[in-house]
Design an enzyme around this catalytic site. Sequence first.
Site, short mmCIF file in Angstrom:
data_model
loop_
_atom_site.label_atom_id
_atom_site.label_comp_id
_atom_site.label_asym_id
_atom_site.label_seq_id
_atom_site.Cartn_x
_atom_site.Cartn_y
_atom_site.Cartn_z
CG LEU A 239 8.66 -5.18 4.52
CD1 LEU A 239 9.62 -3.85 5.18
CD2 LEU A 239 7.89 -5.55 5.94
CG HIS A 240 2.16 -6.46 1.08
ND1 HIS A 240 2.06 -6.52 0.09
CD2 HIS A 240 1.72 -7.20 1.93
CE1 HIS A 240 1.80 -8.01 0.08
NE2 HIS A 240 1.85 -8.39 1.00
CG ASP A 241 -0.20 -2.41 5.06
OD1 ASP A 241 -0.83 -2.13 3.52
OD2 ASP A 241 -0.53 -2.62 5.80
#
Length: 311
Positions: A239-241
């Site tokens: 879940l980068h962002d």
Amino acid sequence: MTTNPIIIDCDPGVDDAIALLLAFASAELDVLGITTVAGNVPLSLTQTNARKICELAGRSTMRVYAGCPRPMLRSLETAEYAHGTTGLQGTELPEPTMPLQAQHGVDFLIETLMQSDGDITLATLGPLTNLAIALIKAPQITPKIREVVMMGGAITHGNVTPLAEFNIYVDPHAAQVVFSSTLKLTIISLDVTHQVLTTPDRLEKIRSIGTPVSQAAADLLAFYGSYDIEKYGMPGSPLHDPCVIAYLIQPDLFTGREFFVDVETTSDRTIGCTIVDLWQLTGKSPNVNVIQTVNVEKFYELLIDRLSRYV
Ligand code: BDR
Ligand code: CA
């Protein structure tokens, strides 16, 4: 509780969508507007997708702006392989009825920042084209930006090339404009976001919230995870962002240190990589707060708590 005004610059994108849902459900943040950029999918889709997510979240009065349709110098490379052809593959959201704002995203950034007291934080979740163009067009915005917190960069490994991370790789020249500015910068790189994985049990927790928002989020993440599981053998999708939004809500979930960071813009093999001077070998002053650790369990507690606030 203090509420921090933010503008989110993004390229939805599945993980951008989860980041928007996290931000909208969090009273710590006052989202003043959303600017979109070409990245994961072309601009026509990123601006539409941003509006779809606003409507899913019941935020149809949010102002969404379209920014730059391509990187500064290079031609656009997109990431349908991870986000699907629509950019939000895995669920069918209705076409948005809320309007796209007529003003260009870059002009919204400049106008809003210039009218502010210097208290606005920029959360950047895509290539840095909009911010770089804004800085070039109106350098006087620099002291008006409280801080930029970005998802971008890689210390040990890339996800587009062995060394380069997608957001920086897509527009390395824009990244160089931003990194060489005097802005207060915090970066959350792949080294951190690859720890924050949506494993099957976490996905199930999101799904079992049982609301239209959580169902859509789980469906999106199930599709998005299939790419990482297949390509990298990961147990789920990073879940980068959402890490950027979590940092703005609860910074104590993360630790970081100041380093000098540069961006490669010329070499074919390493273009778009972030060069982090961990041992101060360049002798250059640190310009970036590089996040190094995240409390993964508490990150997911936060995400699930905030997704549970939708009815
Ligand atoms: C970044 O690239 C995009 O695909 C994601 O939305 C994220 O912003 C990860 O490298
Ligand atoms: Ca993104």
